[in-house]
Enzyme design. Structure first.
Site, PDB file in Angstrom:
ATOM      1  N   ARG A 176      31.020  11.696 -26.894  1.00 45.62           N
ATOM      2  CA  ARG A 176      30.866  11.103 -28.234  1.00 45.62           C
ATOM      3  C   ARG A 176      31.793  10.042 -28.747  1.00 45.62           C
ATOM      4  O   ARG A 176      31.626   9.345 -29.979  1.00 45.62           O
ATOM      5  CB  ARG A 176      31.113  12.513 -29.159  1.00 45.62           C
ATOM      6  CG  ARG A 176      30.467  13.649 -28.818  1.00 45.62           C
ATOM      7  CD  ARG A 176      30.676  14.756 -29.799  1.00 45.62           C
ATOM      8  NE  ARG A 176      30.324  14.653 -31.070  1.00 45.62           N
ATOM      9  CZ  ARG A 176      30.773  15.523 -32.097  1.00 45.62           C
ATOM     10  NH1 ARG A 176      31.195  16.571 -31.734  1.00 45.62           N
ATOM     11  NH2 ARG A 176      30.552  15.218 -33.209  1.00 45.62           N
ATOM     12  N   PRO A 195      39.560  19.570 -27.712  1.00 47.30           N
ATOM     13  CA  PRO A 195      40.923  19.688 -27.303  1.00 47.30           C
ATOM     14  C   PRO A 195      41.847  19.980 -28.277  1.00 47.30           C
ATOM     15  O   PRO A 195      41.841  19.077 -29.336  1.00 47.30           O
ATOM     16  CB  PRO A 195      40.778  18.837 -26.322  1.00 47.30           C
ATOM     17  CG  PRO A 195      40.010  17.643 -26.649  1.00 47.30           C
ATOM     18  CD  PRO A 195      38.878  18.380 -27.611  1.00 47.30           C
ATOM     19  N   GLU A 196      42.620  21.268 -28.338  1.00 48.62           N
ATOM     20  CA  GLU A 196      43.819  21.299 -29.063  1.00 48.62           C
ATOM     21  C   GLU A 196      44.769  21.265 -28.420  1.00 48.62           C
ATOM     22  O   GLU A 196      44.843  20.854 -27.083  1.00 48.62           O
ATOM     23  CB  GLU A 196      43.699  22.679 -29.925  1.00 48.62           C
ATOM     24  CG  GLU A 196      42.521  22.622 -30.658  1.00 48.62           C
ATOM     25  CD  GLU A 196      42.364  23.753 -31.698  1.00 48.62           C
ATOM     26  OE1 GLU A 196      43.347  24.298 -31.966  1.00 48.62           O
ATOM     27  OE2 GLU A 196      41.473  24.401 -31.982  1.00 48.62           O
ATOM     28  N   HIS A 247      28.897   8.601 -19.251  1.00 52.23           N
ATOM     29  CA  HIS A 247      29.727   8.686 -20.134  1.00 52.23           C
ATOM     30  C   HIS A 247      31.339   8.425 -19.866  1.00 52.23           C
ATOM     31  O   HIS A 247      32.303   8.562 -20.275  1.00 52.23           O
ATOM     32  CB  HIS A 247      29.741  10.064 -20.944  1.00 52.23           C
ATOM     33  CG  HIS A 247      28.484  10.399 -21.852  1.00 52.23           C
ATOM     34  ND1 HIS A 247      27.730   9.167 -22.485  1.00 52.23           N
ATOM     35  CD2 HIS A 247      27.782  11.309 -21.482  1.00 52.23           C
ATOM     36  CE1 HIS A 247      26.563   9.749 -22.727  1.00 52.23           C
ATOM     37  NE2 HIS A 247      26.553  11.026 -22.084  1.00 52.23           N
TER      38      HIS A 247
END
Ligand SMILES: [Zn+2]
Length: 286
Positions: A119, A9-10, A100
């Site tokens: 992650r 994500p930016e 997750h």
């Protein structure tokens, strides 16, 4: 290999996720907060679930790639999606474990938002709202690219002494906050500037072009998120993200939109800079 969904994500993705959270959560009270582990990239603050339970959500702010969820009582929940973080929205119901999923917030009107991060490079913290910008993750950040104060004079001054490739200078979060690999490639294409050019040579009309290109590229991506998603939520309940049509990113060997019919066009070139893929048009980006 290069999917149309960003791998990380930016700024526009974070802005879109934040607007989705705002649309659903602003004004609501957190009726239950659940943490499924003790940390992500950093440990959660002590007693986090207890401190969130019963708190009313009064506002939102984005700074770079950080979301600040402001709570009545003077604290903000800082959320960073990291490399793989996602927010999933759905009706609250028991016994619905999600793989997750590390944090769940349930609201008094019967919704649940889960923070999923396979992650675990994401982060969650509590910070006094008055001193948000002094948080250790925010304090060193450069200007917000979409604010008026980010202009050619500011960027020019920041690039003036940098003898690094322009792309590396723009990825440095002290130069400008929230830009990542994809949007830097796309903004440089728009500005017709080579990612390999020395940062300190970007002056005058070039820096004006670059500032305009950065604002346009980010603004268009945010607008695309707003127009393609209903209330910034995907049909499956995921907040933010959307399909993009990149101009150069992930298009090696293809002619860019400026080059069809150009006999000298070598197609979009992929090179590696600081360990990351850079895509650019060597004919029109100088
Ligand atoms: Zn081209």
């Amino acid at each position: 290999m290069y999917s149309s969904v960003p791998p990380m994500p930016e700024l526009p993705e974070v802005e879109t996720v934040m607007r989705g959270l705002q649309h659903r959560l602003q004004g609501r009270t957190i009726s239950r907060a659940v943490l499924h582990r003790a940390d992500l990239r950093f440990p959660f603050p002590p007693g986090l679930a207890k401190r969130l339970t019963g708190a009313r959500i009064i506002g939102f702010r984005r700074r770079a790639k950080y979301i600040l969820m402001r709570l009545a009582g003077g604290h903000s929940l800082l959320i960073h999606l990291g490399m793989s973080g996602r927010m999933l929205l759905g009706p609250a119901h028991p016994n619905a474990p999600v793989l997750h999923e590390h944090m769940v917030l349930e609201t008094d009107d019967g919704w649940r938002v889960g923070f999923i991060d396979p992650r675990r490079f994401g982060a969650v913290d509590l910070v006094p709202t008055e001193t948000e910008d002094a948080h250790r993750l925010l304090i060193g950040l450069g200007p917000e690219p979409l604010e008026k104060t980010f202009d050619p004079a500011v960027l020019g001054a920041s690039l003036a002494n940098r003898r690094t490739p322009l792309k590396a200078a723009l990825l440095d979060q002290r130069t400008i906050a929230g830009l990542g690999n994809i949007y830097v490639c796309e903004a440089l294409f728009r500005a017709r500037l080579s990612p390999r050019r020395l940062a300190c040579t970007v002056t005058g009309p070039r820096v004006e072009r670059l500032v305009a290109a950065i604002k346009l590229t980010l603004g268009e991506a945010i607008a695309a998120g707003g127009s393609s998603l209903r209330d910034y939520v995907q049909p499956g309940g995921e907040l933010g993200y959307f399909q993009h049509a990149w101009k150069v990113y992930g298009r090696p060997g293809q002619p860019c939109e400026r080059c069809p019919g150009q006999p000298a066009c070598p197609g979009v070139r992929r090179i590696t800079q600081s360990g990351r893929s850079t895509f650019y048009c060597p004919r029109t980006q100088r």
